[in-house]
Design a protein around this motif. Structure first.
Motif, PDB file in Angstrom:
ATOM      1  N   LEU A  99       0.842  -1.186   0.000  1.00  5.78           N
ATOM      2  CA  LEU A  99       0.000   0.000   0.000  1.00  5.78           C
ATOM      3  C   LEU A  99       0.884   1.245   0.000  1.00  5.78           C
ATOM      4  N   THR A 100       0.536   2.220  -0.818  1.00  4.25           N
ATOM      5  CA  THR A 100       1.247   3.501  -0.804  1.00  4.25           C
ATOM      6  C   THR A 100       0.606   4.409   0.249  1.00  4.25           C
ATOM      7  N   PRO A 101       1.264   5.509   0.591  1.00  6.33           N
ATOM      8  CA  PRO A 101       0.626   6.472   1.508  1.00  6.33           C
ATOM      9  C   PRO A 101      -0.712   6.980   0.957  1.00  6.33           C
ATOM     10  N   LEU A 102      -0.796   7.169  -0.355  1.00  4.09           N
ATOM     11  CA  LEU A 102      -2.054   7.581  -0.974  1.00  4.09           C
ATOM     12  C   LEU A 102      -3.118   6.506  -0.785  1.00  4.09           C
ATOM     13  N   GLY A 103      -2.735   5.251  -0.944  1.00  3.00           N
ATOM     14  CA  GLY A 103      -3.663   4.139  -0.745  1.00  3.00           C
ATOM     15  C   GLY A 103      -4.147   4.037   0.690  1.00  3.00           C
ATOM     16  N   GLU A 104      -3.239   4.267   1.629  1.00  4.78           N
ATOM     17  CA  GLU A 104      -3.636   4.230   3.037  1.00  4.78           C
ATOM     18  C   GLU A 104      -4.595   5.369   3.354  1.00  4.78           C
ATOM     19  N   ALA A 105      -4.318   6.553   2.845  1.00  7.25           N
ATOM     20  CA  ALA A 105      -5.216   7.697   3.069  1.00  7.25           C
ATOM     21  C   ALA A 105      -6.576   7.429   2.449  1.00  7.25           C
TER      22      ALA A 105
END
Length: 137
Positions: A99-105
């Motif tokens: 997961l990327t930070p964008l995906g987590e957000a």
């Protein structure tokens, strides 16, 4: 930053709608489709819980997903920057997803919507039942 006041939230939403271009509308629909897609939401959730995982491990954790659907979902999520695919370029192929930070957000914003939908599932069912019994126009 998301406003906490309902009036402020509505005003911001109205301003965004007024500024939206056709390509923004397309992008919004594409990204929001991940939120309503069982497999996309599942992949994002599995990667949040499991960290970096291989295709087979993701598939094991998502009961019912086909290999074809999982591959398609992973590609779409990677395209939109929600997950990262790492090919280790080894002789015995090893590819991992995380997961990327964008995906987590994205996940953290979508969870409240999913919870709200499930909490109101019976309300939706009742409304649909009432609607289906109305005479056709």
């Amino acid at each position: 930053m998301i406003p906490h006041d309902n009036d402020e939230l509505l005003a911001r939403s109205r301003a965004l709608c007024n500024m939206m271009k056709d390509e923004d509308d397309w992008l919004k629909r594409e990204v929001l489709s991940h939120a309503g897609n069982r497999w996309a939401f599942g992949v994002i959730h599995v990667l949040k819980e499991g960290g970096r995982l291989r295709h087979a491990e993701i598939r094991r954790r998502l009961e019912g997903v086909t290999q074809r659907m999982l591959t398609r979902t992973l590609r779409q999520l990677e395209r939109d920057g929600l997950i990262l695919r790492t090919d280790h370029e080894e002789v015995s192929p090893r590819v991992e997803y995380e997961l990327t930070p964008l995906g987590e957000a994205f996940l953290l914003q979508i969870i409240p919507m999913w919870l709200w939908i499930f909490e109101h599932a019976e309300d939706f069912r009742q409304a649909r039942d009432v609607y289906s019994k109305k005479p056709s126009e």
